[in-house]
Scaffold this motif. Structure first.
Motif, mmCIF file in Angstrom:
data_model
loop_
_atom_site.group_PDB
_atom_site.id
_atom_site.type_symbol
_atom_site.label_atom_id
_atom_site.label_comp_id
_atom_site.label_asym_id
_atom_site.label_seq_id
_atom_site.Cartn_x
_atom_site.Cartn_y
_atom_site.Cartn_z
ATOM 1 N N ALA A 189 0.830 -1.210 0.000
ATOM 2 C CA ALA A 189 0.000 0.000 0.000
ATOM 3 C C ALA A 189 0.864 1.260 0.000
ATOM 4 N N LEU A 248 2.239 1.906 -3.397
ATOM 5 C CA LEU A 248 1.207 2.372 -4.335
ATOM 6 C C LEU A 248 0.895 3.846 -4.110
ATOM 7 N N VAL A 249 0.756 4.224 -2.849
ATOM 8 C CA VAL A 249 0.461 5.630 -2.545
ATOM 9 C C VAL A 249 1.615 6.508 -3.012
ATOM 10 N N GLU A 306 -11.846 9.261 2.727
ATOM 11 C CA GLU A 306 -12.646 8.205 3.368
ATOM 12 C C GLU A 306 -12.595 6.908 2.555
ATOM 13 N N VAL A 307 -12.604 7.039 1.237
ATOM 14 C CA VAL A 307 -12.493 5.848 0.390
ATOM 15 C C VAL A 307 -11.109 5.216 0.560
ATOM 16 N N VAL A 308 -10.087 6.062 0.576
ATOM 17 C CA VAL A 308 -8.721 5.542 0.648
ATOM 18 C C VAL A 308 -8.475 4.878 1.998
ATOM 19 N N SER A 350 -10.495 3.509 3.889
ATOM 20 C CA SER A 350 -11.206 2.256 4.116
ATOM 21 C C SER A 350 -10.428 1.072 3.545
ATOM 22 N N THR A 351 -9.322 1.349 2.823
ATOM 23 C CA THR A 351 -8.504 0.227 2.331
ATOM 24 C C THR A 351 -7.083 0.232 2.858
ATOM 25 N N VAL A 352 -6.526 1.403 3.153
ATOM 26 C CA VAL A 352 -5.168 1.442 3.709
ATOM 27 C C VAL A 352 -5.244 2.155 5.057
ATOM 28 N N LEU A 359 -0.960 5.602 4.407
ATOM 29 C CA LEU A 359 -1.244 6.718 3.508
ATOM 30 C C LEU A 359 -0.244 7.848 3.729
ATOM 31 N N PRO A 391 -9.970 4.400 14.374
ATOM 32 C CA PRO A 391 -10.102 3.062 13.798
ATOM 33 C C PRO A 391 -8.829 2.679 13.059
ATOM 34 N N SER A 392 -8.587 1.394 12.999
ATOM 35 C CA SER A 392 -7.313 0.959 12.437
ATOM 36 C C SER A 392 -7.281 1.066 10.922
ATOM 37 N N GLY A 393 -8.423 1.235 10.289
ATOM 38 C CA GLY A 393 -8.436 1.405 8.828
ATOM 39 C C GLY A 393 -8.735 0.120 8.136
#
Ligand SMILES: Nc1ncnc2c1ncn2[C@@H]1O[C@H](COP(=O)(O)OP(=O)(O)O)[C@@H](O)[C@H]1O
Ligand SMILES: [Mg+2]
Lengths: 305, 394
Positions: free
Chosen positions: B3, B6-7, B203-205, B207-209, B214, B392-394
């Motif tokens: 991740a 990718l970022v 918020e979208v990002v 929710s995956t990383v 990030l 939250p941990s993500g």
């Protein structure tokens, strides 16, 4: 299966969620309704791991959700947003890769979704240069591009035109057809009724009704019978066991039939009173049911936040 | 690819393709090329022309000439004028830069060049001294010996040579470039963070990383762009220095370039952390400028402090600043270019900077995690830090 169990969340004095539990089955299109501030967004954000629960837990396929499982979820937040200056195709491919897809597959899926929404020739355009409707389509594609195992969509229909709504419905049904549980919130009760297999209705962070749309509509209240009879005595139904007046409607009556009532006896009494023009069981709509468990649905319909 | 990778790659590609980045690179190369060209054209101002009105003034001019030869200044050209009036006329017409008209009087059109002023004073003093010695009746053959000072230079440093002009130039260029890059790329980090909040894409990002992934990817990607620019500047700068034939490349140029690169990396990492924290707590790009002001003030202060080090790289202050993590990135290259920083000093500075980074990283990561999803309004660093513990941990 996605299970929310006893979720609780407070913001200071505001109780956003108060022991919320329900489950979404594989392949189910599951609606999530409730007034503004009922706690829908909070619950969905907790499922997506972008909000913390004070109490309770969320389980996916029987286990607590870890990062790897969550990477396979698709999400459309209430507040939409993408990278405004990033071209559509690169953006979708990037999000697909963040969700764990290999590069080539990510590109291929991004292109396929753009084509599906008729945006193939906009692939190289920045998202901010697209019309609002097309931005919504990209946002939906962003939730779908990695072929998610679960879809969580917060008010996906808000702001869509009729064609956009049709596309959204089509996509939701198609995803459910793949066996994906689809959880979405909405204020459009007619739409929820039409599209969903099951619905959860919440109020002030608590579940007030939950189940298949059919059984929800019927509810556990009395059956309603509408009778139009050319009667000389307006109260011909009085005295029949288990029968009460729900509403008088301009010559017609809407009667409540309790468990001890006999529909045949009601019809006989109507015939005896005069000539019967109409006699039928009334289907209650989800909106009516909603009004019963929450209050006036008009408060919930419309403006969003 | 993970991740973080990718970022980082996204930052690298999207920002690397931006017009701002491309233009900045072209401007840098052009500026260095122009600088080299200008130093070629304007590098030699020519001799200073002195109009002398009488013998006494002529003697003064000769002493000045000798002194200039010793200190390596631009030579003088002596123009003999019939009298004070004629000398003055030469200055007025621009035929001469200065006129010496006896009795220590100097006529100038504008002012006396700064480098020349103290030397003129010294020349007048030494003439007066010669007269005084002659007046004492010292035989003329002894007079020079009496006036001859004796000065023995002993080098107590470890380096063989004193810093020359070229290495000072290198140091100055390195510091200005580092300062500019730390500010530019640090602000890119802050801005990138706020833009993600403002556009709500975060918020979208997230929710995956995880927020930490990030943040790490963003800092890494933008830092790599900056590194590319450092390499460009170093490459163009060294090429320019070699092209300017009148300046010999200073010894140890390679070492200085290596120092600049290393301190760009460390300095960027440190300042990017500070910028990240300021970016995380605001929700709109418009609010960023005021939020980032404290960090910009710190960099500015470090830059001004480094100018003192440039004046006197051997001073105690410079030695201390070479170790302090927030000034070390700007001061160590200066001391390196002056041939001062010992390997031990470099190691100690790097160790301290890494230690500071080690302290800063978890704090900033926590502030970022606590603030990144709060897309409304502005929160304090303390608030963000506090809510970062149970984010939250993500
Ligand atoms: N970040 C927050 N800070 C404070 N209160 C919040 C926050 N998020 C939600 N709330 C409150 O929690 C309640 C539930 O909100 P929400 O989940 O957004 O409801 P819905 O999506 O059903 O409209 C509301 O009263 C809302 O004001
Ligand atoms: Mg909501």
């Amino acid at each position: 299966m996605l299970e929310l169990s006893a979720l609780g969340r407070r913001y200071g004095d505001v109780v956003a969620l108060d022991g919320l539990s329900f489950a979404v089955e594989p392949g189910q299109v599951h609606g999530f309704v409730g007034a503004n501030g009922a706690g829908k967004t909070t619950a969905m954000r907790i499922v997506m791991g972008v909000e913390r629960a004070d109490a309770g837990s969320v389980r996916w396929r029987g286990a607590p959700i870890d990062a790897a499982a969550r990477r396979r979820f698709g999400y459309m937040p209430e507040e939409r947003g993408l990278y405004p200056k990033m071209p559509c195709a690169r953006q979708l491919a990037y999000l697909a890769r963040l969700h764990g897809m290999p590069k080539a597959v990510a590109r291929e899926r991004a292109g396929a979704w753009l084509a599906r929404f008729g945006l193939a020739e906009r692939a190289g355009d920045k998202v901010e240069d697209l019309s609002l409707g097309n931005q919504q389509r990209i946002q939906l594609a962003a939730a779908l591009v990695h072929e998610p195992d679960l879809l969580v969509l917060d008010e996906p229909f808000s702001g869509l035109d009729p064609i956009g709504t049709d596309v959204m419905v089509e996509v939701l049904l198609e995803q459910a057809g793949r066996g994906v549980p689809v959880l979405f919130s909405s204020h459009q009760l007619e739409l929820v009724e039409r599209v969903c297999d099951a619905v959860a209705i919440i109020d002030a962070g608590r579940l007030v009704a939950h189940g298949a749309v059919e059984s929800l509509r019927r509810g556990d209240g009395p059956d309603l019978v509408r009778v139009d009879v050319d009667a000389s005595a307006p109260s011909w139904w009085q005295g029949l066991p288990g029968v009460g007046l729900h509403r008088a409607e301009d010559g017609r009556v809407l009667l409540e039939l309790g468990p001890e009532a006999d529909p045949d006896a009601v019809l006989d009494a109507a015939r005896a009173a005069g000539s019967v023009r109409h006699f039928g069981l009334v289907e209650r709509s989800l909106a009516e049911r909603y009004r019963e468990v929450v209050g006036d649905p008009r408060e919930a319909v419309g403006q969003g936040r | 690819m993970g991740a973080v990778g990718l970022v980082a790659l996204r930052e690298l590609i999207e920002r690397g393709r931006s017009k701002a980045f491309l233009i900045a690179n072209v401007v840098i190369v052009l500026a260095i090329a122009l600088g080299v060209l200008a130093s070629q054209l304007l590098g030699d101002p020519g001799p200073t022309r002195l109009a002398v009105a009488d013998e006494e003034a002529d003697a003064l001019a000769r002493v000045l000439e000798q002194q200039l030869a010793v200190v390596g200044g631009a030579p003088v050209e002596v123009l003999e004028a019939a009298d004070a009036g004629a000398a003055e006329a030469l200055v007025r017409e621009g035929e001469a830069d200065l006129a010496l008209v006896g009795d220590g009087e100097v006529l100038a059109d504008g002012g006396v060049p700064r480098a020349l002023e103290p030397l003129l004073g010294l020349a007048a003093q030494s003439l007066a001294l010669q007269d005084a010695v002659a007046d004492l009746g010292v035989p003329s053959y002894l007079q020079p010996r009496l006036l001859e000072g004796s000065l023995t230079v002993t080098n107590v440093g470890e380096d063989d040579e004193a810093p020359d002009e070229a290495s000072a130039l290198v140091a100055f260029g390195a510091v200005v470039a580092l300062y500019a890059l730390l500010i530019i790329y640090g602000q890119w980090v802050a801005q990138g963070i706020v833009e993600e909040k403002q556009s709500r894409v975060v918020e979208v990002v997230v929710s995956t990383v995880t927020p930490t992934q990030l943040l790490a990817g963003k800092v890494l990607g933008i830092g790599l762009l900056g590194l590319f620019q450092v390499l460009l500047i170093a490459g163009a700068g060294v090429a320019g220095l070699l092209a300017a034939t009148d300046v010999a490349p200073p010894a140890g140029l390679g070492g200085v370039v290596a120092l600049v690169l290393a301190w760009y990396v460390l300095g960027y990492a440190l300042y990017a952390m500070l910028f990240a924290a300021t970016g995380a707590v605001v929700s709109r790009v418009e609010d960023l400028q005021s939020a980032a002001t404290p960090v910009i003030v710190v960099i500015l202060a470090a830059f001004f402090a480094s100018q003192f080090a440039l004046q006197d790289p051997a001073s105690t202050a410079a030695e201390v600043m070479a170790l302090v993590p927030l000034t070390a990135p700007l001061v160590q290259p200066i001391r390196g270019a002056a041939g001062l920083g010992s390997p031990l000093e470099v190691l100690a500075g790097v160790a301290l900077a890494l230690a500071a980074l080690g302290l800063l990283l978890p704090v900033v990561a926590r502030v970022y995690a606590g603030a990144v999803l709060r897309t409304r309004g502005r929160l304090s660093l303390r608030e963000a830090y506090r809510s970062g513990s149970d984010a939250p941990s993500g």
